[in-house]
Design an enzyme around this catalytic site. Structure first.
Site, mmCIF file in Angstrom:
data_model
loop_
_atom_site.group_PDB
_atom_site.id
_atom_site.type_symbol
_atom_site.label_atom_id
_atom_site.label_comp_id
_atom_site.label_asym_id
_atom_site.label_seq_id
_atom_site.Cartn_x
_atom_site.Cartn_y
_atom_site.Cartn_z
ATOM 1 N N GLU B 119 -5.799 -5.737 4.900
ATOM 2 C CA GLU B 119 -4.865 -5.766 3.069
ATOM 3 C C GLU B 119 -3.548 -6.561 3.915
ATOM 4 O OE1 GLU B 119 -6.008 -3.498 0.288
ATOM 5 O OE2 GLU B 119 -7.605 -4.196 -0.229
ATOM 6 N N CYS B 130 14.303 -3.944 8.140
ATOM 7 C CA CYS B 130 15.085 -3.023 8.915
ATOM 8 C C CYS B 130 15.805 -3.649 9.719
ATOM 9 C CB CYS B 130 13.452 -1.884 9.349
ATOM 10 S SG CYS B 130 12.790 -2.994 10.961
ATOM 11 N N CYS B 133 13.419 -6.195 11.731
ATOM 12 C CA CYS B 133 13.210 -7.314 10.784
ATOM 13 C C CYS B 133 15.129 -8.240 11.224
ATOM 14 C CB CYS B 133 13.008 -7.745 9.722
ATOM 15 S SG CYS B 133 11.626 -6.459 9.463
ATOM 16 N N GLU B 288 -14.121 -6.523 0.322
ATOM 17 C CA GLU B 288 -14.810 -5.459 -0.326
ATOM 18 C C GLU B 288 -14.616 -5.956 -2.211
ATOM 19 O OE1 GLU B 288 -10.758 -2.945 -1.059
ATOM 20 O OE2 GLU B 288 -10.732 -2.879 1.527
ATOM 21 N N GLU B 336 -7.349 8.280 -3.091
ATOM 22 C CA GLU B 336 -8.244 7.127 -3.798
ATOM 23 C C GLU B 336 -9.835 7.823 -4.367
ATOM 24 O OE1 GLU B 336 -7.700 3.336 -1.917
ATOM 25 O OE2 GLU B 336 -9.900 3.736 -0.920
HETATM 26 ZN ZN LIG Z 1 11.219 -4.178 10.197
#
Ligand SMILES: [Zn+2]
Ligand SMILES: [Mg+2]
Ligand SMILES: [Mg+2]
Ligand SMILES: [Mg+2]
Ligand SMILES: [Zn+2]
Ligand SMILES: [Zn+2]
Lengths: 644, 644, 644
Positions: B119, B130, B133, B288, B336
């Site tokens: 996912e 960050c 990035c 899922e 979970e």
């Molecule tokens: Zn980043």
């Protein structure tokens, strides 16, 4: 003050800045003078350690004493409670100032006791996320677990690769993309309360070194993050700060009625009284009683005429031995200018003054022992926290749920001890355990013994679901309580609060809300109620079984008050506990040592049917926000609502 | 598992911590054992790269791999998805662990495919802010634009003096006093999705180096931030995770009905199925499938009896070739615990077990080809993002708007391919394009060609407004589509959702909401509907024109379902597409390779009028949350609601 | 533009990036060209200093110029207004660019004036919490107080140990566990506005060095954080930016009606007009008039036909001497693409164009002097801030409260000067002072003198409560006004807005809301209204007394409009001020120099009963969103609502 019937005066709770204007420049002269004047008028003094407000010079010298938010933002100077309980530096400063102060007043005859700090944890400050707390948390874990493998196993860190290689590697729960591990959170919450306990103990130990004083702390009401049961172990006296019209606005889910805006909710207040009384099994104090309108709730209507007197009586009926008002005079400066005192800012009496005086006069003649309750309501902060971490329904609030049970008990006129599940239960006829979420076999045995010896037990939904480490039991809920309750929970469901749920009892339908469990009872267990709709229709919702000399009822829904009253009335009857018919909303009875306090938190008028001579204080007509003290037992009093 | 009809088992998606408890200390033994046992029982295994949960030792060694919030706060360890897609260090670690794992299972016959990570982007993690990035964004821009002058011109940075002197000067969109530049935001969103693509490709390439396996990824449903069309280019198989009763609560604007709380919304689920199927034009998997009640939605009532079976059939009708349930057994540990499995925590079957087994048995006999759709619904993440950046109405949600169109198509019993606007359109008779916001001449030509060759096109409001760089076209909307649609938009308006809007068609009034455009049609364009009130009263709201062998309808409002059904029915008729009369809410037909799945997501009962022998699975009476598979085409089936 | 009746063009307000693309690389050529073209067409130019948007190269070179949030997060580049007013570096850069620009245009005959920066404080940027602001705040305090002991005393820092040992020790109000000290906050808010004043003065001084130009600034409407009274002292001309359909959605508590979504609320707009006019007692400009639909409000319906013309007239009736529209042409790029201009993006006229042109033509013939008002409404930002710091009721908003008073005055057809309490009051017959919270004896004397000399004064609730330092007066409220008003406030109460309150006047009940005071009047004071319920039932709520030649009315509740209209009508009558009967909602009269503007902000139609020859512009029938200018005085005009 003496004229107003005041016997105790609390002083100096935020006074560090005047006691020590600069490092080491201690100056007790102003406080000496105040204490002496009070002593001269025969008043007793409770002093406070001034640590709730470290002064700016200390913060500037040692900014590392500040608390930090989860994202690392410091909780800056400029209000109060900005220090970290785990800061080694602040603990050192605390030792210094507390020692100086206790030594200074060691021989003063007017000083009868000490309050440690002030309202630990107020404004969300029990839990801190600074570097000192990070280190302390790791140490706390190292002390609790055999080794880090033990921690990994008990928490269950295999899930999502959350294993730790050392205790040092475990940090406070800072911002993460998804939810935190529930076992880590629960231990962090325990660690946080233990940090306050250690910090409080520094005060208590130093104070006791210097004198034969009582040590107390003023807790907050309806307060989740600090385990009052544990902190109280180090106190001689439990006290709390009671603000009925504020709490009814900001610590309760339901919108307050106009009567509640004027006098508060007696059960909301009473639950805190009963917790304070029962946790150390001794009379408690109200250290701050609301004196009029105050500054912090959303709205501040004037309390009803009589409300300030009513609250004092209500506290005494619940077991208080003293009620102090906060504050004496409205303060011109700072954050609490809108907080009334008994005196106005110009020195003239405010509304609360005469009411406080009246209550003091009325209560002078009353001399009562400790409250004796036949019913225990089990309450555990760990359950509050564990359900709070995974509520599984936005409206499932542990404290609200517990209050529903408490409210129905109180509406039957019985005194209720609010105690920790581990407390001795021998003296109770009935025990009520809603949301007893974390259960191990030891606790199951404790409750089983209670029942087998003839006790009546009412267990609420979500009980026995998890281990104390906040893992699911491998067996179905109620886990270790399955044998005692005679059932397992096949399924649980949560619903939005506005979806009406219902169960059927003997052909009658009763409302429920938020939570539903489908019960699989053992053959020897009786079905009391069944669900009425959805895929669980027809499945058992409430059951009861006899066991030894007692019985166990399990209620697998969040019950509406009608259903709960049925269950509670049955429970009290089984336990042979004398109780009233259902009391009107807002009217409550409190029996203490042969006297009954009848308190009216509404603007309606009631007539009491008691023998003429039974009235000790007040009268047979109970006006708006009025109180009567009578020598009749609750179950013998009848009350009727007259059009007012 | 085999007993339950299970054929595929997915394993190891968050297992890094157990595979590699310490750096380099690889241990596949437990996984080997698990895979071998499954293999022994004839089960196929899908393995997952474990990268969604970098272990604590890696985070402690390299804290720079953590993602950061826009304000710089790290997204800490303690849940999942805390790593940055652009971290050079984390990419290196990823290469290492994926290579090791793929090499280890290179020869295992039971391992048939791999899921990359898990996912991607869940919990808001596609977009990171960050420093890694920041650098990567600058590189991405440098690769996209000729030079920084080109960027400045295409973005339009003259506005508010937002010029950049170099690519390095462009940062991620961090907190600013006012809104960000829409062109900068749009490119950041594209960059973020491209970062995931690059990261996913690392996995896919390494896996393919080691074996002849399929590579898939399990996407989330109704998911805005990740461009599934682009990621899917690198996958052999598209799969997604379907949680109908959760999504209906947290990814849809309307409050769910009780039926929807029990079974979800078939069109909400179906839209995701159709996107997964159409994006790679191949059967997809549900990786899922919700197995019962789950932990994360606000409320968790028990699904209706039959819902778990219904969802499996519904998926197959939409083109799924496999439906896996998450998870096999409820987990005692971690975040979970409230997530059901097919098995309860004690190992006994939970509610979903028998339903999954029943569905598996029924579907064993069914062997169907790929779904063949005559209608395409155009969907572009760039449009989702661009409208999201400047919605101009709080309630104008691109995906909700698209879902309105989808819902009405589905209510006419036709299969719908959800495809990118650039996809080949030759195989479709009708194309529906709501909110086709960013349009250049190339796309306009593509659509014009479709229409001229006989296609029927329905274009929704807010189309053709902007360039792909998120600037306004200098010509009036629909910009490059003006010629094709035969109109320009004179004005647009937005309204609070609770203000009812209306248009008139042939004297009848139809509801609309949120958005209104005043159209200026060309002479050859026909006015279909006009506005009824306000300063735009009487102005055209919907138009239609013929062009070449096809037609173009333009709908300049957010249409109510009645108006939209009129437009869609006309569109289908023009395209010669066989369709049903309007199906009841919650009942849907899906034709696949000669069979029709009739699914009932309601608690009502229906009767199907189909030939006796046409029933392949189920029966002619469709119970609550029931399904039938029949060999009759949708437009020949009639259905009636019997009082249930 | 000249064709459209335009006389003034504002230019260059965010142009730094094009004026100086790199440090020192100044380029005025494009602007020279624009100014010359405008000059050639006889248009006047208002230039703007471009400082609202420091370019990226400057931010990268000097990141310390960025503002910071209270928690320290920088307010990054990427929108506008990201610079700190107290940054020494940015002030230096400001001096440089402003000097260069002013010098460059020093001799240009078309440039008639300058706008400093743009909308100071927009997007919450008046208050910054950076290190430069920390230092500047300490300096500001040092300049204000004798020494730090003086500060400690005036603030009252004994409360909660908040003493400071030096000015340097005082920081900006960063995140704290509980509320900040109200005196510290109030001074920080004053400091913040003073920072803007200093910064604005840098511009004004440099501009005046280079030419004989007017200096203006375009304020925002309904804007709390910047003290317009103080900033305006340095301006030759006050101007503001008026967006009626936006403000009615996002700067007013009540939900807007459909008419208000189409034309705004005349009193919301008018209050800003009157503040701008009265603060410097001179005609003002609307520097940005809404030209059509705009980008930033929640919803953007098209304005009613005529609204753009209506707004221009309405502004002139309130005393505007010029109305400029923002913007000339819709912009293709950046954050304001959804902001209409008079021209569309393709260069064709948009809806506002013809309306602006019509208004310009109609107003060409009108030549009027400054507005002359007999009523003053006292307004002080310090009161706004002080009540905002401690509202004591979530719904007690100072500006909303003031607007209630303004609205009722306006509904009686009188012009109202919105002035600072210290302003000269000699020219007014009546003064209205709602929420005059901070009062010292000097102000009390000022008001007493006004009354004794024959003025009529209406004082609202919460007046005279505090000192200018935001401490309570030691005497009961209204403190220094107690003698003038002839009462003290015994108690105050706040209520949720949905709790209906009421007072009784001569047997009739009138609604009130949110706030109630129990008044203790002196013997010579008359009780006008009493409370009707709760513990304050029967206590005075409104009083009046004569004093010298005037009178003082005190209103101790937040009055409903009916009650307030009674009080205002009585006040106007006592003052001999001619006024109308109560005007219909949305219809307003503005008298200016013998002419009356009748403006209709509704979609209803009205008939004016005025002499035929009295109509200067418009007609006797007032259509939807229509305006008429007549030479009849307001109190002689009658208006009737015809079914439209
Ligand atoms: Zn980043
Ligand atoms: Mg640690
Ligand atoms: Mg960069
Ligand atoms: Mg400072
Ligand atoms: Zn800490
Ligand atoms: Zn600053």
């Amino acid at each position: 003050m003496a004229e107003a019937g005041i016997e105790y005066v609390r002083l100096a709770e935020f006074s560090w800045g005047v006691i020590e204007p600069t490092l080491g420049g201690l100056d007790f002269s102003w406080l000496d003078e105040a204490v002496d004047i009070l002593a001269d008028h025969g008043l007793n003094v409770v002093l406070c350690t001034p640590t709730a407000t470290p002064p700016k010079w200390l913060v500037d010298e040692h900014p590392e004493i500040l608390q930090a938010d989860p994202d690392g933002t410091p909780r800056h100077f400029g209000s109060r409670r900005h220090y970290c309980f785990n800061s080694p530096r602040y603990r050192e400063e605390t030792r210094r100032i507390v020692s100086e102060m206790a030594a200074h007043y060691a021989d003063h005859p007017a000083v009868v006791g000490w309050q440690t700090d002030n309202e630990f944890g107020c404004h969300g400050t029990v839990r801190c996320y600074c570097e000192d707390c990070s280190a302390a948390f790791s140490e706390w874990l190292a002390a609790k677990y055999d080794d880090v493998g033990d921690l990994n196993e008990q928490w269950g860190t295999t899930f999502w690769s959350q294993q730790y290689a050392s205790f040092e590697a475990v940090d406070p729960p800072r911002p993460t993309p998804a939810d935190h591990h529930p076992s880590r959170l629960l231990d962090y919450y325990r660690f946080a309360t233990d940090s306050v306990i250690e910090y409080n103990r520094i005060h208590a130990d130093l104070i006791r070194e210097h004198g034969d004083w009582f040590v107390t702390h003023n807790f907050m009401g309806d307060f989740e993050t600090l385990d009052m049961h544990k902190v109280s172990n180090d106190l001689d006296l439990v006290s709390w700060d009671s603000y009925p019209t504020g709490f009814v606005q900001d610590r309760r889910a339901a919108d307050p009625s106009m009567d509640e805006l004027r006098a508060g909710d007696p059960d909301q207040v009473g639950l805190n009284h009963d917790l304070c009384r029962a946790t150390n099994d001794a009379p408690f104090w109200v250290m701050e009683q609301q004196p009029g309108d105050v500054n912090w709730p959303p709205s501040c209507p004037q309390p009803g005429d009589g409300a300030m007197r009513l609250w004092a009586h209500h506290a005494v009926g619940h077991g208080a031995d003293a009620v102090l008002y906060f504050r004496w005079r409205r303060c011109l400066e700072g954050q609490e200018q809108y907080h009334a005192g008994l005196m106005k800012q110009d020195g003239s009496p405010d509304r609360g003054y005469n009411e406080a005086k009246a209550a003091a006069e009325e209560l002078t003649t009353v001399d009562v022992d400790h409250v004796d309750a036949s019913v225990a309501l089990l309450h555990d902060y760990d359950n509050w926290w564990a359900i709070g971490v995974q509520p599984h329904a936005p409206e499932f609030d542990y404290w609200e749920h517990l209050r529903c049970y408490y409210r129905v008990l109180r509406a039957r006129g019985v005194q209720v001890d609010v105690v920790h599940p581990d407390a001795p239960l021998d003296d109770y006829e009935a025990v009520v355990a809603p949301g007893l979420h974390l259960v191990d076999t030891e606790l199951a045995d404790h409750l089983t013994q209670f029942v087998e010896q003839g006790g009546q037990l009412l267990v609420g939904a979500r009980s026995g679901v998890k281990t104390p480490a906040n893992q699911l039991h491998e067996t179905l809920a109620p886990g270790p309580l399955a044998d005692l309750t005679g059932l397992v929970v096949d399924q649980h469901e949560s619903y939005p609060e506005d979806v009406p749920l219902a169960v059927e009892v003997d052909g009658d339908e009763y409302a429920a809300t938020i939570w539903a469990e489908w019960l699989d009872p053992d053959p020897q267990t009786t079905v009391v109620a069944t669900h009425t709709s959805g895929p669980g229709a027809g499945r058992p919702a409430v059951t009861r079984r006899n066991r030894g000399d007692g019985s166990v009822t399990y209620c697998g829904v969040w019950p509406g008050s009608e259903l709960l009253d049925e269950l509670v009335a049955e429970l009290l009857s089984r336990g042979g506990i004398k109780h009233t018919s259902r009391l009107p909303d807002g009217v409550r009875f409190n029996e203490r040592d042969g006297l009954t306090w009848v308190t009216n938190f509404t603007s309606r008028q009631f007539e009491l049917d008691v023998p003429m001579g039974a009235v000790v204080s007040g009268g047979q007509t109970l006006g708006a926000f009025d109180v009567a003290v009578v020598s009749t037992a609750p179950h013998l009093i009848s009350i009727s609502n007259e059009a007012s």
